[in-house]
Design a protein around this motif. Structure first.
Motif, PDB file in Angstrom:
ATOM      1  N   MET A 399       0.901  -1.155  -0.344  1.00 60.07           N
ATOM      2  CA  MET A 399      -0.003  -0.001  -0.076  1.00 60.07           C
ATOM      3  C   MET A 399       0.761   1.322  -0.162  1.00 60.07           C
ATOM      4  SD  MET A 399      -2.591  -1.518   3.423  1.00 60.07           S
ATOM      5  CE  MET A 399      -3.902  -0.489   2.030  1.00 60.07           C
ATOM      6  N   LYS A 400       0.680   2.446  -0.732  1.00 61.24           N
ATOM      7  CA  LYS A 400       1.192   3.250  -0.895  1.00 61.24           C
ATOM      8  C   LYS A 400       0.424   4.772  -0.273  1.00 61.24           C
ATOM      9  CE  LYS A 400       2.966   4.148  -4.877  1.00 61.24           C
ATOM     10  NZ  LYS A 400       3.395   4.399  -6.668  1.00 61.24           N
ATOM     11  N   VAL A 401       2.137   5.216   0.410  1.00 59.94           N
ATOM     12  CA  VAL A 401       1.290   6.854   1.496  1.00 59.94           C
ATOM     13  C   VAL A 401       2.058   7.467   1.118  1.00 59.94           C
ATOM     14  CG1 VAL A 401       0.039   5.640   2.686  1.00 59.94           C
ATOM     15  CG2 VAL A 401       2.313   5.860   3.263  1.00 59.94           C
ATOM     16  N   ASP A 402       1.567   9.215   1.245  1.00 57.85           N
ATOM     17  CA  ASP A 402       3.141   9.991   0.969  1.00 57.85           C
ATOM     18  C   ASP A 402       3.466  10.423   2.209  1.00 57.85           C
ATOM     19  OD1 ASP A 402       2.403  10.326  -1.740  1.00 57.85           O
ATOM     20  OD2 ASP A 402       0.481  11.537  -1.530  1.00 57.85           O
ATOM     21  N   THR A 403       2.435  10.206   4.294  1.00 57.25           N
ATOM     22  CA  THR A 403       2.822  10.435   5.016  1.00 57.25           C
ATOM     23  C   THR A 403       3.416   8.924   6.227  1.00 57.25           C
ATOM     24  OG1 THR A 403       1.416  11.831   5.439  1.00 57.25           O
ATOM     25  CG2 THR A 403       2.069  12.749   4.474  1.00 57.25           C
ATOM     26  N   GLU A 405       1.888   9.688   8.876  1.00 53.53           N
ATOM     27  CA  GLU A 405       0.564  10.605   9.270  1.00 53.53           C
ATOM     28  C   GLU A 405      -0.337   9.058   8.189  1.00 53.53           C
ATOM     29  OE1 GLU A 405       2.507  13.029   8.422  1.00 53.53           O
ATOM     30  OE2 GLU A 405       4.100  12.467  10.501  1.00 53.53           O
ATOM     31  N   GLU A 406      -0.145   9.596   7.334  1.00 54.82           N
ATOM     32  CA  GLU A 406      -1.761   8.419   6.904  1.00 54.82           C
ATOM     33  C   GLU A 406      -0.433   7.529   6.609  1.00 54.82           C
ATOM     34  OE1 GLU A 406      -2.047   8.631   2.100  1.00 54.82           O
ATOM     35  OE2 GLU A 406      -1.044  10.480   2.279  1.00 54.82           O
ATOM     36  N   ALA A 407       0.192   6.726   6.849  1.00 52.14           N
ATOM     37  CA  ALA A 407       1.095   5.393   7.346  1.00 52.14           C
ATOM     38  C   ALA A 407      -0.324   5.441   8.423  1.00 52.14           C
ATOM     39  CB  ALA A 407       1.467   5.602   6.629  1.00 52.14           C
ATOM     40  N   ILE A 408       0.687   5.784   9.490  1.00 53.46           N
ATOM     41  CA  ILE A 408      -0.538   5.461  10.951  1.00 53.46           C
ATOM     42  C   ILE A 408      -2.222   5.498  10.582  1.00 53.46           C
ATOM     43  CG2 ILE A 408      -0.427   6.074  13.109  1.00 53.46           C
ATOM     44  CD1 ILE A 408       1.874   6.793  13.285  1.00 53.46           C
ATOM     45  N   ASP A 409      -2.389   6.288  10.226  1.00 52.98           N
ATOM     46  CA  ASP A 409      -4.110   6.210   9.605  1.00 52.98           C
ATOM     47  C   ASP A 409      -4.725   4.797   9.475  1.00 52.98           C
ATOM     48  OD1 ASP A 409      -4.579   8.301  11.409  1.00 52.98           O
ATOM     49  OD2 ASP A 409      -4.492   9.955   9.629  1.00 52.98           O
ATOM     50  N   ASN A 426      14.337   8.062  11.707  1.00 53.67           N
ATOM     51  CA  ASN A 426      13.665   9.763  12.188  1.00 53.67           C
ATOM     52  C   ASN A 426      13.068   9.284  14.092  1.00 53.67           C
ATOM     53  OD1 ASN A 426      11.703  11.633  12.466  1.00 53.67           O
ATOM     54  ND2 ASN A 426      12.146  12.719  10.547  1.00 53.67           N
ATOM     55  N   ILE A 427      13.086  10.083  14.784  1.00 52.05           N
ATOM     56  CA  ILE A 427      12.813  10.334  16.036  1.00 52.05           C
ATOM     57  C   ILE A 427      11.072  10.106  16.252  1.00 52.05           C
ATOM     58  CG2 ILE A 427      13.741  12.174  17.351  1.00 52.05           C
ATOM     59  CD1 ILE A 427      13.664   9.052  18.974  1.00 52.05           C
ATOM     60  N   ASP A 428      11.154  12.059  15.517  1.00 48.08           N
ATOM     61  CA  ASP A 428       9.902  12.411  15.770  1.00 48.08           C
ATOM     62  C   ASP A 428       8.600  11.323  14.874  1.00 48.08           C
ATOM     63  OD1 ASP A 428      10.099  14.182  16.693  1.00 48.08           O
ATOM     64  OD2 ASP A 428      10.519  15.153  14.971  1.00 48.08           O
ATOM     65  N   SER A 429       9.136  10.039  13.556  1.00 49.83           N
ATOM     66  CA  SER A 429       8.050   9.402  13.993  1.00 49.83           C
ATOM     67  C   SER A 429       7.639   7.783  14.443  1.00 49.83           C
ATOM     68  CB  SER A 429       8.519   9.132  11.961  1.00 49.83           C
ATOM     69  OG  SER A 429       8.777  10.003  11.108  1.00 49.83           O
ATOM     70  N   ILE A 430       9.043   8.039  14.607  1.00 53.97           N
ATOM     71  CA  ILE A 430       8.688   7.043  15.796  1.00 53.97           C
ATOM     72  C   ILE A 430       8.397   6.823  16.825  1.00 53.97           C
ATOM     73  CG2 ILE A 430       9.920   5.244  16.998  1.00 53.97           C
ATOM     74  CD1 ILE A 430      12.903   5.640  15.200  1.00 53.97           C
ATOM     75  N   LEU A 431       8.689   7.844  17.477  1.00 49.47           N
ATOM     76  CA  LEU A 431       7.600   8.429  19.035  1.00 49.47           C
ATOM     77  C   LEU A 431       5.856   8.728  18.324  1.00 49.47           C
ATOM     78  CD1 LEU A 431      10.015  10.663  20.371  1.00 49.47           C
ATOM     79  CD2 LEU A 431       9.843   8.391  21.137  1.00 49.47           C
ATOM     80  N   SER A 432       6.045   9.131  17.490  1.00 44.16           N
ATOM     81  CA  SER A 432       4.866   9.290  16.590  1.00 44.16           C
ATOM     82  C   SER A 432       3.661   7.989  16.914  1.00 44.16           C
ATOM     83  CB  SER A 432       4.603   9.830  15.769  1.00 44.16           C
ATOM     84  OG  SER A 432       4.236  10.935  15.466  1.00 44.16           O
ATOM     85  N   PHE A 433       4.381   7.031  15.887  1.00 46.80           N
ATOM     86  CA  PHE A 433       4.457   5.427  16.256  1.00 46.80           C
ATOM     87  C   PHE A 433       3.831   5.185  17.158  1.00 46.80           C
ATOM     88  CE2 PHE A 433       5.458   1.393  15.571  1.00 46.80           C
ATOM     89  CZ  PHE A 433       4.473   1.500  14.155  1.00 46.80           C
ATOM     90  N   LEU A 441       1.734  -5.166  19.894  1.00 49.60           N
ATOM     91  CA  LEU A 441       2.924  -5.302  20.504  1.00 49.60           C
ATOM     92  C   LEU A 441       3.544  -4.350  19.063  1.00 49.60           C
ATOM     93  CD1 LEU A 441       2.687  -8.977  19.225  1.00 49.60           C
ATOM     94  CD2 LEU A 441       3.895  -7.824  21.604  1.00 49.60           C
ATOM     95  N   VAL A 442       4.104  -3.309  19.319  1.00 49.83           N
ATOM     96  CA  VAL A 442       4.543  -2.308  19.031  1.00 49.83           C
ATOM     97  C   VAL A 442       6.535  -2.091  18.465  1.00 49.83           C
ATOM     98  CG1 VAL A 442       5.092   0.379  19.425  1.00 49.83           C
ATOM     99  CG2 VAL A 442       3.272  -0.727  19.896  1.00 49.83           C
ATOM    100  N   ARG A 443       6.509  -2.226  17.412  1.00 47.41           N
ATOM    101  CA  ARG A 443       8.279  -3.099  17.394  1.00 47.41           C
ATOM    102  C   ARG A 443       8.270  -1.977  16.272  1.00 47.41           C
ATOM    103  NH1 ARG A 443       9.308  -8.233  18.641  1.00 47.41           N
ATOM    104  NH2 ARG A 443      10.116  -8.534  16.703  1.00 47.41           N
ATOM    105  N   ILE A 444       9.624  -1.662  15.920  1.00 52.39           N
ATOM    106  CA  ILE A 444      10.723  -0.435  15.840  1.00 52.39           C
ATOM    107  C   ILE A 444      11.693  -0.748  14.755  1.00 52.39           C
ATOM    108  CG2 ILE A 444      11.512   2.057  15.681  1.00 52.39           C
ATOM    109  CD1 ILE A 444       8.816   1.596  17.456  1.00 52.39           C
TER     110      ILE A 444
END
Ligand code: NDP
Ligand code: AKG
Length: 488
Positions: A399-403, A405-409, A426-433, A441-444
């Motif tokens: 599945m393709k997304v632009d951002t 945020e869109e990916a998490i939604d 990117n630590i901001d992306s990781i923390l939002s995730f 189970l949340v895996r980085i």
């Protein structure tokens, strides 16, 4: 019911005795890599057999719970040693019976040994707290006590690890067990129970009753002498078990499906993400509740990711799990094979583009097994069935997304919430995730599958009944608390 006379017949284990079902019928368990080979026959049990097992467990609980935790732990240490000594044979039986590759089966059996040792050690750890009373001359404390008889209903995809991660904590905290394994993995289950017998688990403490889910599984769920039921399997069966047990005031725990996403962000190590999509999505032929089935990729790196994924998937060798060069075995049964074929067809009909697999390997040696090739779709949208329903097969939906945020939604846009992973630096992306993803189970930078026995395991939303298994979390389910007030 079919009995194959050439194959060994396995009995129920009730009150310390291996015995035939009162039905005098058996069910044959077939090798999914060769549908003509019977791995063994198991008992097609009746409610009468189940009743005997439940009464044996009820009787045995009186003395089992009186042993010290250390004494029960010593028995579990012996079970672990016996399982370890029989690891090769049990793993080979697992491969023959449900198809996963021999290295995976050995790894799972070794995991069973480690789980047994973890819970054996638990026998020496605390089972309560001292709580200050407002009365200075009183002693107040909490004490965890067993529930009684626990019904254990398990699936075929982890035929050693899942039964052990349910039975070992049940037993160490002083409960007794009636175990109903998946019919498709019941021979492996009987071999696991043999290890408990050889270790000297007292009669009635562990009982094995094989047979149909609708008879034995439902019988456990309905029986008023079964104080708790722990289940792993499909959502539909899980929900029914939950409502049956709840209706009679019993305790239950359900671990069910997943539709686990892996998010591939543009700043990630793409090779790592490709390896994780393959390992997390296709190992065990995609038959793990923690498998990655949706691969959500940022558009700026989509083409590179796809190209490398296709290159790597083309290297996968499908075959009999016993062959040393096999990376992916067959589907576990004809039913699973048909399910995978059905979803591939639905994916095509709903407009997803099939870019790899979707068919069967053509080699002559694989004609008699339930083999499918690894399968990749692209152009998958969230409203498509293959983006929403658990397939339990080696099928990846790109599945393709632009951002991010869109990916998490998008990742959250399913009824399930078991496991989810993100590949990013990117630590901001990781923390939002970590904050926003709806998953237990949340895996980085790690694949969605892979569970550590000492950590809580379970999902959000429709993936579980909100309780957790394994690690210390097991104590919550397998015990209840007494608050004791002592006044001199
Ligand atoms: N979360 C997970 O780990 C798993 C998820 N699944 C999902 O479920 C789908 C179907 O797999 P399947 O094996 O049929 O899973 P089920 O949920 O049917 O089986 C799991 C266990 O429940 C038993 N059972 C079946 N019917 C009943 C019933 N009416 N009452 C009580 N117990 C019952 C089964 O016994 P019996 O084997 O005798 O039918 C088995 O021991 C898979 O395609 C996958 O999507 C499957 C396995 C594991
Ligand atoms: O990923 C794992 O190791 C566990 C998976 C699991 O519990 C399941 O598929 O039922």
């Amino acid at each position: 019911m079919s009995t194959n006379v050439a194959a060994k017949t396995y009995m129920n284990y009730v009150n310390g005795v291996w015995k035939e079902s009162t039905s005098n019928e058996t069910i044959a368990s077939y090798n999914p890599a060769n549908k003509h080979e019977v791995v063994g026959n198991v008992q097609n049990s009746t409610r009468e057999d189940l009743e005997e097992a439940i009464q044996a467990a009820k009787q045995a609980e009186k003395s089992w719970k009186k042993l010290s935790g250390a004494e029960r732990g010593n028995i579990l240490f012996s079970v672990a040693n016996i399982l370890e000594n029989n690891l090769d044979e049990i793993a080979e039986t697992m491969t023959n019976e449900m198809g996963k590759t021999l290295p995976e089966a050995k790894g799972e059996t070794a995991r069973g040994v480690a789980i047994l040792r973890y819970y054996a050690g638990e026998g020496m750890r605390k089972v309560g707290d001292v709580i200050p009373s407002t009365d200075s001359s009183a002693l107040m404390f909490s004490k965890r006590v067993p529930l009684g008889v626990v019904g254990v209903i398990t699936p075929w995809n982890f035929p050693v690890a899942i039964p052990i991660w349910k039975m070992a904590p049940a037993l160490i905290y002083g409960n007794t067990v009636v175990f109903k394994p998946a019919t498709e993995a019941a021979v492996t289950a009987a071999k696991v129970v043999e290890c408990f017998e050889k270790a000297g688990v007292p009669e009635g403490v562990i009982n094995l009753v094989t047979g149909k889910g609708s008879v034995i599984g439902q019988g456990l769920a309905d029986h008023s002498d079964v104080n708790a039921v722990t289940f792993t399997g499909s959502n539909q069966v899980g929900k029914n078990i939950g409502s049956s047990v709840a209706a009679r005031g019993g305790k239950y725990q359900l671990e069910m499906g997943g539709k686990n996403p892996i998010i591939v962000a543009e700043d990630c190590d793409i090779d790592l993400a490709v390896d994780a999509a393959i390992s997390g999505g296709l190992k065990s032929t995609g038959q793990k509740c923690t498998c990655s089935s949706r691969v959500i990729v940022q558009s700026s790196i989509y083409d590179t990711f796809k190209e490398r994924l296709l290159q790597k998937v083309a290297e996968i060798k499908v075959g009999n799990g016993l062959d040393s060069d096999t990376w992916m075995g067959p589907c576990a049964s004809e039913g699973q094979y048909n399910t995978v074929r059905k979803y591939v067809q639905i994916g095509i009909e709903e407009g997803a583009q099939l870019i790899y697999g979707g068919d069967e390997p053509q080699s002559d040696g694989l004609r008699n097994g339930y083999f499918v090739n690894p399968t990749i779709f692209e152009g998958v949208t969230s409203s498509m069935t293959i983006a929403q329903e658990e397939i339990f097969g080696p099928v990846l939906a790109l599945m393709k997304v632009d951002t991010v945020e869109e990916a998490i939604d998008l990742a959250n846009d399913v009824e399930y919430g078991l496991s989810a992973s993100i590949f990013s630096k990117n630590i901001d992306s990781i923390l939002s995730f970590i904050d926003d993803i709806e998953a237990g189970l949340v895996r980085i930078n790690s694949e969605t599958a892979g569970v550590e026995l000492q950590a809580p395991f379970g999902g959000m939303k429709a993936s579980s009944s909100h309780s957790r298994e394994q690690g210390e979390a097991a104590k919550e389910f397998f015990t209840t608390v007494k608050t004791v007030f002592v006044k001199g």
